[in-house]
Write an enzyme that holds these catalytic residues in place. Structure first.
Site, PDB file in Angstrom:
ATOM      1  N   LYS A 187       0.821  -1.211   0.000  1.00  0.00           N
ATOM      2  CA  LYS A 187       0.000   0.000   0.000  1.00  0.00           C
ATOM      3  C   LYS A 187       0.860   1.268   0.000  1.00  0.00           C
ATOM      4  O   LYS A 187       0.446   2.291  -0.535  1.00  0.00           O
ATOM      5  CB  LYS A 187      -0.918   0.025   1.223  1.00  0.00           C
TER       6      LYS A 187
HETATM    7  C1  LIG Z   1      -4.188  -4.770   0.424  1.00  0.00           C
HETATM    8  C2  LIG Z   1      -3.381  -6.027   0.366  1.00  0.00           C
HETATM    9  C3  LIG Z   1      -3.613  -7.038  -0.592  1.00  0.00           C
HETATM   10  C4  LIG Z   1      -4.768  -6.967  -1.571  1.00  0.00           C
HETATM   11  O1  LIG Z   1      -4.603  -5.946  -2.511  1.00  0.00           O
HETATM   12  P1  LIG Z   1      -5.862  -5.509  -3.420  1.00  0.00           P
HETATM   13  O2  LIG Z   1      -5.382  -4.346  -4.196  1.00  0.00           O
HETATM   14  O3  LIG Z   1      -6.952  -5.171  -2.445  1.00  0.00           O
HETATM   15  O4  LIG Z   1      -6.211  -6.680  -4.260  1.00  0.00           O
HETATM   16  C5  LIG Z   1      -2.772  -8.133  -0.614  1.00  0.00           C
HETATM   17  N1  LIG Z   1      -1.765  -8.253   0.273  1.00  0.00           N
HETATM   18  C6  LIG Z   1      -1.510  -7.321   1.208  1.00  0.00           C
HETATM   19  C7  LIG Z   1      -0.395  -7.535   2.167  1.00  0.00           C
HETATM   20  C8  LIG Z   1      -2.285  -6.166   1.285  1.00  0.00           C
HETATM   21  O5  LIG Z   1      -2.025  -5.225   2.224  1.00  0.00           O
END
Ligand SMILES: *Cc1c(COP(=O)(O)O)cnc(C)c1O
Length: 468
Positions: free
Chosen positions: A112
């Site tokens: 993120k």
């Molecule tokens: C948010 C997240 C995901 C999923 O990502 P999306 O964009 O919602 O598909 C997968 N792994 C981790 C560690 C995350 O923080």
């Protein structure tokens, strides 16, 4: 570049407008009016760019008319300055032709940060230019909240309130949010589930007087700017592997479908992407959809990969819109039927089109632990549960001679219990987080009631804008 809603909102809007708005007024998601494309020569010329300069180049086509390239270069340089790896998103060959693209070297150890750090800079730039103030309210099951807090802490232009479900995030995730001391940050532990938190945010957006009073804004994964900021790492990995002169495939552990949608966007922009594979845990609505056109909602079950414990993947609407030939009426009707019946009636031709590009694999907790152990035993690679699911999905879809690049979405130290259980290894937190468990926590625990939470947000804004 102008943006339109997947549900037909006729008014096209600029990049800066949709950055601050997030969701469209008709409940749809913003999409670029057309896909910007680069020629093979233009792609080749990008091979020599640093990560921040490449990100600025990609963003410049999406922000055209709103923010110019030199400004974006400056903002991207700042956004990625705090990463702990010089390559920003390094590639590690875990097995023959199977690469882990490590997206977890940012301040909160999850992918993120790759988008949120840049969003922090973009908001700061646009709000300064417009002399405007906003309040960002977000719901989190763990990773989005800490990434947003790190990106927006200390900003004079905005207040941040993050709602997390009391007692349902990991200790590392909660402490990454609650130990931040900046005055513009408020953490609220809601007596309820993640879905309650998300409903609360939606209720605040629906409360028009409140929304206008505090200048409500959102940075959840439906914000197009987040998708745009996730495209550059797919581009960079592809270029490193020889694209546009060679095909590549991607695998992505998926929850809200945002990260994998960015990979798909890279292919729309002209990169030769052969296959896109998604990995899921036992909350496998997307896997069921891709294998048998069964997009039916079930109850969310907790798993070892909590950031993928999702049944409604909000960004899927963007792919649906494309698979329906960008027909907003058809998209709106499909989404409303899904909300009413819990089952999405996807047109057979649209499903076939999705199936042509996308593959999927589901791993339950037991299979996830076995995959983590095998990765460690065979390659000495420590993977967190999300990344392990991605690597398994990538391996299954590998083809000879075509590099398979897997999005590694979290640092193993973010999920130490699962890593210890699978491998016996205790993953250490990086130095900048070493004191996480000795810092004082700050948060309010509140009932799951709209007026109580809105009052807390009002008090928070008043308190810190008076001291600022
Ligand atoms: C948010 C997240 C995901 C999923 O990502 P999306 O964009 O919602 O598909 C997968 N792994 C981790 C560690 C995350 O923080």
């Amino acid at each position: 570049m102008l943006y339109r809603s997947t549900r037909g909102d006729a008014r096209p809007r600029s990049f800066s407008d949709i950055l601050l708005a997030g969701l469209a007024e008709d409940g749809g998601l913003y999409m670029p009016e057309t896909w910007p494309r680069f020629t093979p020569d233009e792609w080749r010329a990008m091979r020599s760019l640093s990560y921040p300069d490449l990100a600025a180049k990609i963003l410049s086509v999406f922000a055209a008319g709103s923010i110019d390239l030199p400004t974006l270069q400056r903002l991207c340089a700042k956004a990625y300055a705090g990463f702990s790896h010089a390559a920003i998103a390094p590639l590690v060959e875990v097995e023959n032709g199977l690469f882990s693209m490590e997206l977890f070297h940012g301040p909160t150890l999850a992918f993120k940060d790759m988008a949120m750090q840049l969003l922090g800079q973009l908001f700061e730039h646009v709000l300064t230019e417009r002399n405007q103030r906003v309040t960002i309210v977000g719901a989190t099951s763990g990773d989005t909240g800490s990434a947003a807090i790190e990106a927006f802490r200390g900003s004079p232009h905005l207040s941040v309130a993050i709602l997390h479900p009391m007692g349902r995030t990991s200790d590392v995730q909660r402490r990454q949010m609650t130990t931040v001391k900046d005055d513009n940050i408020l953490n609220i532990a809601v007596e309820g589930t993640f879905d309650d938190c998300q409903d609360m945010v939606k209720a605040m957006f629906a409360d028009t007087p409140f929304r206008d009073e505090i200048g409500l804004s959102a940075v959840n994964s439906i914000n197009w700017a987040r998708i745009a900021a996730q495209i550059p790492y797919y581009v960079r990995a592809a270029l490193m592997m020889g694209a546009p002169d060679r095909e590549i495939s991607f695998a992505v552990p998926t929850g809200n479908f945002g990260n994998v949608l960015a990979a798909w966007a890279a292919s729309q922009m002209g990169l030769p992407v052969r296959r896109l594979c998604i990995g899921s845990n036992r909350n496998d609505i997307l896997t069921r959809f891709l294998t048998s056109n069964d997009m039916s909602m079930r109850a969310v079950e907790p798993s070892l990969s909590p950031s993928m414990d999702i049944q409604v993947s909000s960004n899927f609407e963007r792919l649906l819109f494309e698979m329906l030939d960008r027909d907003p009426q058809a998209c709106q009707a499909t989404m409303l039927a899904f909300r009413q019946t819990g089952r999405m009636p996807v047109d057979q031709a649209a499903w076939m089109r999705a199936k042509e590009r996308f593959g999927a694999l589901m791993l339950d907790d037991e299979a996830t632990l076995a995959e983590m152990k095998a990765l460690y035993d065979n390659s000495g690679y420590l993977a967190d549960p999300h990344t392990a699911i991605g690597l398994a999905a990538g391996r299954k879809a590998q083809e000879p001679g075509i590099p398979m690049i897997v999005a590694a979405t979290a640092h193993p130290a973010k999920f130490p219990d699962a890593v210890r259980k699978a491998t016996g290894i205790d993953p250490a937190l990086p130095p900048h987080l070493a004191d996480l468990f000795s810092c004082e926590e700050r948060y309010e625990t509140l009932a799951n009631e709209l007026n109580i939470i809105e009052d807390a947000v009002r008090r928070h804004i008043k308190a810190h804008t008076h001291t600022a």
